[in-house]
Design a protein around this motif. Structure first.
Motif, PDB file in Angstrom:
ATOM      1  N   MET A  15       0.726  -1.212  -0.065  1.00 54.88           N
ATOM      2  CA  MET A  15       0.059  -0.002  -0.057  1.00 54.88           C
ATOM      3  C   MET A  15       0.816   1.380  -0.189  1.00 54.88           C
ATOM      4  O   MET A  15       1.800   1.316   0.781  1.00 54.88           O
ATOM      5  N   ARG A  16       0.587   2.285  -0.794  1.00 51.69           N
ATOM      6  CA  ARG A  16       1.218   3.690  -0.663  1.00 51.69           C
ATOM      7  C   ARG A  16       0.446   4.178   0.343  1.00 51.69           C
ATOM      8  O   ARG A  16      -0.639   4.658   0.256  1.00 51.69           O
ATOM      9  N   LEU A  17       1.246   4.887   1.297  1.00 45.27           N
ATOM     10  CA  LEU A  17       0.881   5.493   2.389  1.00 45.27           C
ATOM     11  C   LEU A  17       1.654   6.484   3.041  1.00 45.27           C
ATOM     12  O   LEU A  17       2.618   6.734   2.662  1.00 45.27           O
ATOM     13  N   PHE A  18       0.687   7.591   3.549  1.00 43.65           N
ATOM     14  CA  PHE A  18       1.272   8.489   4.175  1.00 43.65           C
ATOM     15  C   PHE A  18       0.738   8.910   5.481  1.00 43.65           C
ATOM     16  O   PHE A  18      -0.523   8.762   5.527  1.00 43.65           O
ATOM     17  N   ALA A  19       1.328   9.926   6.490  1.00 47.20           N
ATOM     18  CA  ALA A  19       0.642  10.246   7.517  1.00 47.20           C
ATOM     19  C   ALA A  19       0.286  11.703   7.327  1.00 47.20           C
ATOM     20  O   ALA A  19       1.061  12.607   6.538  1.00 47.20           O
ATOM     21  N   ALA A  20      -0.887  12.095   7.864  1.00 49.14           N
ATOM     22  CA  ALA A  20      -1.481  13.463   7.244  1.00 49.14           C
ATOM     23  C   ALA A  20      -2.256  14.071   8.279  1.00 49.14           C
ATOM     24  O   ALA A  20      -2.823  13.226   9.237  1.00 49.14           O
ATOM     25  N   VAL A  21      -2.470  15.258   7.976  1.00 47.86           N
ATOM     26  CA  VAL A  21      -3.487  16.185   8.883  1.00 47.86           C
ATOM     27  C   VAL A  21      -4.401  16.666   7.808  1.00 47.86           C
ATOM     28  O   VAL A  21      -3.945  16.999   6.749  1.00 47.86           O
ATOM     29  N   LEU A  22      -5.680  16.325   8.113  1.00 48.01           N
ATOM     30  CA  LEU A  22      -6.817  16.660   7.193  1.00 48.01           C
ATOM     31  C   LEU A  22      -7.620  17.950   7.575  1.00 48.01           C
ATOM     32  O   LEU A  22      -7.913  17.870   8.642  1.00 48.01           O
ATOM     33  N   PRO A  23      -7.672  18.996   6.825  1.00 49.19           N
ATOM     34  CA  PRO A  23      -8.469  20.085   7.330  1.00 49.19           C
ATOM     35  C   PRO A  23      -9.790  19.982   7.112  1.00 49.19           C
ATOM     36  O   PRO A  23     -10.378  19.008   6.282  1.00 49.19           O
ATOM     37  N   PRO A  24     -10.573  20.649   8.089  1.00 48.31           N
ATOM     38  CA  PRO A  24     -11.949  20.322   8.135  1.00 48.31           C
ATOM     39  C   PRO A  24     -12.939  21.058   6.884  1.00 48.31           C
ATOM     40  O   PRO A  24     -12.061  21.963   6.243  1.00 48.31           O
TER      41      PRO A  24
ATOM     42  N   ARG B  69      -9.879  30.992   8.950  1.00 46.92           N
ATOM     43  CA  ARG B  69     -10.108  31.013  10.167  1.00 46.92           C
ATOM     44  C   ARG B  69      -9.356  30.079  10.991  1.00 46.92           C
ATOM     45  O   ARG B  69      -8.964  28.838  10.366  1.00 46.92           O
ATOM     46  N   ASP B  70      -9.393  30.045  12.301  1.00 47.56           N
ATOM     47  CA  ASP B  70      -8.483  28.922  13.226  1.00 47.56           C
ATOM     48  C   ASP B  70      -9.570  27.743  13.028  1.00 47.56           C
ATOM     49  O   ASP B  70     -10.702  27.818  13.170  1.00 47.56           O
ATOM     50  N   TRP B  71      -8.810  26.583  13.044  1.00 50.96           N
ATOM     51  CA  TRP B  71      -9.528  25.191  13.534  1.00 50.96           C
ATOM     52  C   TRP B  71      -8.335  24.541  14.301  1.00 50.96           C
ATOM     53  O   TRP B  71      -7.158  24.985  14.528  1.00 50.96           O
ATOM     54  N   THR B  72      -8.828  23.500  14.886  1.00 46.91           N
ATOM     55  CA  THR B  72      -7.984  22.563  15.751  1.00 46.91           C
ATOM     56  C   THR B  72      -7.977  21.252  15.143  1.00 46.91           C
ATOM     57  O   THR B  72      -8.584  20.606  14.745  1.00 46.91           O
ATOM     58  N   VAL B  73      -6.563  20.974  15.235  1.00 49.52           N
ATOM     59  CA  VAL B  73      -6.089  19.894  14.585  1.00 49.52           C
ATOM     60  C   VAL B  73      -6.274  18.620  15.846  1.00 49.52           C
ATOM     61  O   VAL B  73      -5.932  18.714  16.721  1.00 49.52           O
ATOM     62  N   ARG B  74      -7.206  17.779  15.532  1.00 49.97           N
ATOM     63  CA  ARG B  74      -7.620  16.847  16.522  1.00 49.97           C
ATOM     64  C   ARG B  74      -7.277  15.424  16.411  1.00 49.97           C
ATOM     65  O   ARG B  74      -7.496  14.742  17.090  1.00 49.97           O
ATOM     66  N   GLU B  75      -6.776  14.977  15.162  1.00 55.82           N
ATOM     67  CA  GLU B  75      -6.301  13.622  14.897  1.00 55.82           C
ATOM     68  C   GLU B  75      -5.284  13.543  13.811  1.00 55.82           C
ATOM     69  O   GLU B  75      -5.130  14.411  13.093  1.00 55.82           O
ATOM     70  N   LEU B  76      -4.701  12.483  13.948  1.00 55.74           N
ATOM     71  CA  LEU B  76      -3.491  12.141  13.197  1.00 55.74           C
ATOM     72  C   LEU B  76      -4.162  10.865  12.226  1.00 55.74           C
ATOM     73  O   LEU B  76      -4.828  10.036  12.668  1.00 55.74           O
TER      74      LEU B  76
ATOM     75  N   ALA C  86      -6.907   4.799   8.762  1.00 54.75           N
ATOM     76  CA  ALA C  86      -6.866   4.584  10.245  1.00 54.75           C
ATOM     77  C   ALA C  86      -6.555   6.114  10.704  1.00 54.75           C
ATOM     78  O   ALA C  86      -6.167   6.857   9.902  1.00 54.75           O
ATOM     79  N   SER C  87      -7.294   6.526  11.845  1.00 51.82           N
ATOM     80  CA  SER C  87      -6.871   7.728  12.390  1.00 51.82           C
ATOM     81  C   SER C  87      -7.046   7.590  13.861  1.00 51.82           C
ATOM     82  O   SER C  87      -7.748   6.719  14.210  1.00 51.82           O
ATOM     83  N   TRP C  88      -6.276   8.510  14.652  1.00 46.97           N
ATOM     84  CA  TRP C  88      -6.117   8.496  15.921  1.00 46.97           C
ATOM     85  C   TRP C  88      -6.375   9.819  16.609  1.00 46.97           C
ATOM     86  O   TRP C  88      -5.639  10.769  16.142  1.00 46.97           O
ATOM     87  N   PRO C  89      -6.945   9.892  17.604  1.00 45.42           N
ATOM     88  CA  PRO C  89      -7.106  11.388  18.380  1.00 45.42           C
ATOM     89  C   PRO C  89      -5.885  11.755  18.957  1.00 45.42           C
ATOM     90  O   PRO C  89      -5.120  11.128  19.327  1.00 45.42           O
ATOM     91  N   LEU C  90      -5.684  13.176  18.831  1.00 48.46           N
ATOM     92  CA  LEU C  90      -4.511  13.702  19.573  1.00 48.46           C
ATOM     93  C   LEU C  90      -5.122  13.957  20.990  1.00 48.46           C
ATOM     94  O   LEU C  90      -6.102  14.559  21.102  1.00 48.46           O
ATOM     95  N   ASP C  91      -4.299  13.442  22.155  1.00 45.73           N
ATOM     96  CA  ASP C  91      -4.860  13.781  23.333  1.00 45.73           C
ATOM     97  C   ASP C  91      -3.695  14.172  24.097  1.00 45.73           C
ATOM     98  O   ASP C  91      -4.055  14.550  25.395  1.00 45.73           O
ATOM     99  N   GLY C  92      -2.534  14.306  23.750  1.00 47.99           N
ATOM    100  CA  GLY C  92      -1.582  14.777  24.747  1.00 47.99           C
ATOM    101  C   GLY C  92      -1.064  14.161  26.039  1.00 47.99           C
ATOM    102  O   GLY C  92      -0.589  14.808  26.922  1.00 47.99           O
ATOM    103  N   ALA C  93      -1.426  13.045  26.124  1.00 49.81           N
ATOM    104  CA  ALA C  93      -1.205  12.282  27.354  1.00 49.81           C
ATOM    105  C   ALA C  93       0.179  11.806  27.622  1.00 49.81           C
ATOM    106  O   ALA C  93       0.430  11.093  28.452  1.00 49.81           O
ATOM    107  N   GLY C  94       1.196  12.077  26.881  1.00 56.41           N
ATOM    108  CA  GLY C  94       2.107  11.594  27.370  1.00 56.41           C
ATOM    109  C   GLY C  94       3.557  12.756  27.055  1.00 56.41           C
ATOM    110  O   GLY C  94       4.617  12.539  27.212  1.00 56.41           O
ATOM    111  N   GLY C  95       3.123  13.963  26.468  1.00 62.43           N
ATOM    112  CA  GLY C  95       3.872  14.949  26.315  1.00 62.43           C
ATOM    113  C   GLY C  95       4.784  14.673  25.517  1.00 62.43           C
ATOM    114  O   GLY C  95       5.418  14.702  24.714  1.00 62.43           O
TER     115      GLY C  95
END
Length: 190
Positions: free
Chosen positions: A1-10, A151-158, A181-190
């Motif tokens: 599979m041809r893959l990449f990690a990304a942030v998708l704008p809303p 306008r500002d928006w919040t990145v909430r997932e990878l 696949a996607s995963w929420p950003l939650d900052g639980a480990g700094g």
């Protein structure tokens, strides 16, 4: 599979940017560019290329950890620029250091999972709007985008995204992207 990690704008950010890009299409020479389609707009964090099936799960596990350690952060689409005469893009404002950290973590996730990412370069967040086969003068496009501030928006997932390259041979056909696949950003480990 041809893959990449990304942030998708809303979708709201995509609509805002789309209004500006529609105006760019009216500039001289715009019909000679290959414009990216709105469904494909994304910020690549790390490009993995072809990933063997047996490495997808280890990569996903590492990306899940990277997302778990990263807090959500604010961004806004802003301005424009170009890479030589080959690509026109829009950039971001907001917590760019957080985005760079997420990109570094996405790249490290690949290395630790055994997926090659090629040469490491300092991450420069950009969303590609158009490409040119020949060297193009993007100065008028960049000037037209200079005042653009979304306008500002919040990145909430990878997201882990699969790139399906065109196969039909039809001129102008775009790659299709699917989030696998996607995963929420939650900052639980700094």
């Amino acid at each position: 599979m041809r893959l990449f990690a990304a942030v998708l704008p809303p979708q709201a950010a995509v609509r805002e940017l789309g209004t500006v890009v529609d105006e760019l299409h009216r500039l001289p020479g715009a019909d000679g560019l290959r414009w990216t389609g709105r469904p494909g707009w994304h910020f690549t964090l790390a490009f993995y290329g072809e990933v063997a099936e047996e490495l997808v799960q280890p990569l996903s596990d590492r990306l899940a950890r990277a997302a778990h350690r990263t807090p959500s952060f604010p961004l806004a689409l802003r301005g424009g620029g170009h890479f030589g005469g080959r690509a026109l893009w829009t950039g971001v404002s907001g917590d760019v250091p957080a985005m760079r950290l997420l990109a570094d973590r996405a790249e490290a996730a690949a290395r630790k999972a055994g997926v090659g990412t090629g040469e490491h370069r300092r991450y420069r967040p950009h969303l590609t709007l158009a490409r040119s086969r020949d060297t193009a003068d993007f100065a008028p496009y960049v000037a037209a985008m200079d005042a653009f501030a979304g306008r500002d928006w919040t990145v909430r997932e990878l997201c882990l995204v699969r790139s399906n390259l065109p196969r039909s041979g039809v001129s102008g056909e775009q790659p299709r992207y699917e989030t696998v696949a996607s995963w929420p950003l939650d900052g639980a480990g700094g």
